[in-house]
Design an enzyme around this catalytic site. Sequence first.
Site, mmCIF file in Angstrom:
data_model
loop_
_atom_site.group_PDB
_atom_site.id
_atom_site.type_symbol
_atom_site.label_atom_id
_atom_site.label_comp_id
_atom_site.label_asym_id
_atom_site.label_seq_id
_atom_site.Cartn_x
_atom_site.Cartn_y
_atom_site.Cartn_z
ATOM 1 N N LYS A 101 34.329 7.136 50.762
ATOM 2 C CA LYS A 101 34.649 7.447 52.147
ATOM 3 C C LYS A 101 35.899 6.673 52.544
ATOM 4 O O LYS A 101 35.945 5.451 52.404
ATOM 5 C CB LYS A 101 33.472 7.050 53.047
ATOM 6 C CG LYS A 101 33.730 7.230 54.531
ATOM 7 C CD LYS A 101 32.460 6.928 55.304
ATOM 8 C CE LYS A 101 32.669 7.088 56.796
ATOM 9 N NZ LYS A 101 31.394 6.965 57.547
ATOM 10 N N ARG A 104 22.914 4.850 63.610
ATOM 11 C CA ARG A 104 23.441 4.127 64.765
ATOM 12 C C ARG A 104 22.459 4.107 65.917
ATOM 13 O O ARG A 104 22.723 3.493 66.949
ATOM 14 C CB ARG A 104 24.760 4.769 65.222
ATOM 15 C CG ARG A 104 25.865 4.711 64.183
ATOM 16 C CD ARG A 104 27.158 5.257 64.736
ATOM 17 N NE ARG A 104 28.197 5.314 63.726
ATOM 18 C CZ ARG A 104 29.450 5.670 63.951
ATOM 19 N NH1 ARG A 104 29.823 6.004 65.177
ATOM 20 N NH2 ARG A 104 30.344 5.705 62.974
ATOM 21 N N GLU A 138 25.173 14.714 58.021
ATOM 22 C CA GLU A 138 25.062 13.255 57.878
ATOM 23 C C GLU A 138 24.576 12.688 59.205
ATOM 24 O O GLU A 138 25.283 12.742 60.209
ATOM 25 C CB GLU A 138 26.426 12.645 57.522
ATOM 26 C CG GLU A 138 26.449 11.130 57.529
ATOM 27 C CD GLU A 138 27.857 10.555 57.470
ATOM 28 O OE1 GLU A 138 28.034 9.384 57.868
ATOM 29 O OE2 GLU A 138 28.792 11.270 57.050
ATOM 30 N N THR A 195 26.282 5.404 58.054
ATOM 31 C CA THR A 195 26.246 4.036 58.581
ATOM 32 C C THR A 195 25.067 3.269 57.995
ATOM 33 O O THR A 195 24.343 2.563 58.703
ATOM 34 C CB THR A 195 26.197 4.023 60.126
ATOM 35 O OG1 THR A 195 27.041 5.052 60.647
ATOM 36 C CG2 THR A 195 26.709 2.690 60.675
#
Length: 209
Positions: A126, A42, A38, A66
């Site tokens: 999640k 960011r 993953e 994210t």
Amino acid sequence: MLEELLKRRIIPVIVIEDAGDAEPLAEALLKGGIDIIEVTFRTAAAEEAIGRIAKAFPDMMLGAGTVLTSEQADRALGAGARFGFAPGLNPKVVKHFQDAGGLFMPGVMTPSEIEQGLELGCKVLKFFPAAQAGGPAMIKALAGPYASQGLKFSPTGGITLDNMMDYLSLPVVSAIGGSWLATKKQIADKDWATIADQAKAAFSRAAAG
């Protein structure tokens, strides 16, 4: 796609500052037995890093983390991501990612968020930030009312090699996410051997049960 994801018990959560590190990082994880990654959105390098991994290792399960906006969802999928994670639950982003053919797992902490996720067709959610939100005990408490829905959690946040089995021992947990598998410093130092060793240690621990 969901069936393949559920076979993986460890998902490295990766922050890549330099897209040139993407291929050697993925190779290090593969050497350690982990064929899923993953790459978090960011940094400015995330999109290119995903694209480079997709090209170099087409059999690796590649996702984006994210993912906060529909625009990021489009960029992630366009680069080659097959699944996405977010720290929270934004119905618009979830639907956008799903409509584009990807598997999306939004972040949740409360029963209300879990029910929103289920309503959106998300069977894996999640749980974030896992350690700060109550850890395994909180997951067990949240899972009870929704056991009949086939719900699975992928907790992330504060998980390490030492406590990962506290989460993976729970039937409702499909996989754990971990940034310790490849830290930003290790990636910057290009310490691929250490990353491979960490991946191998985590893979072996999960396999041993």
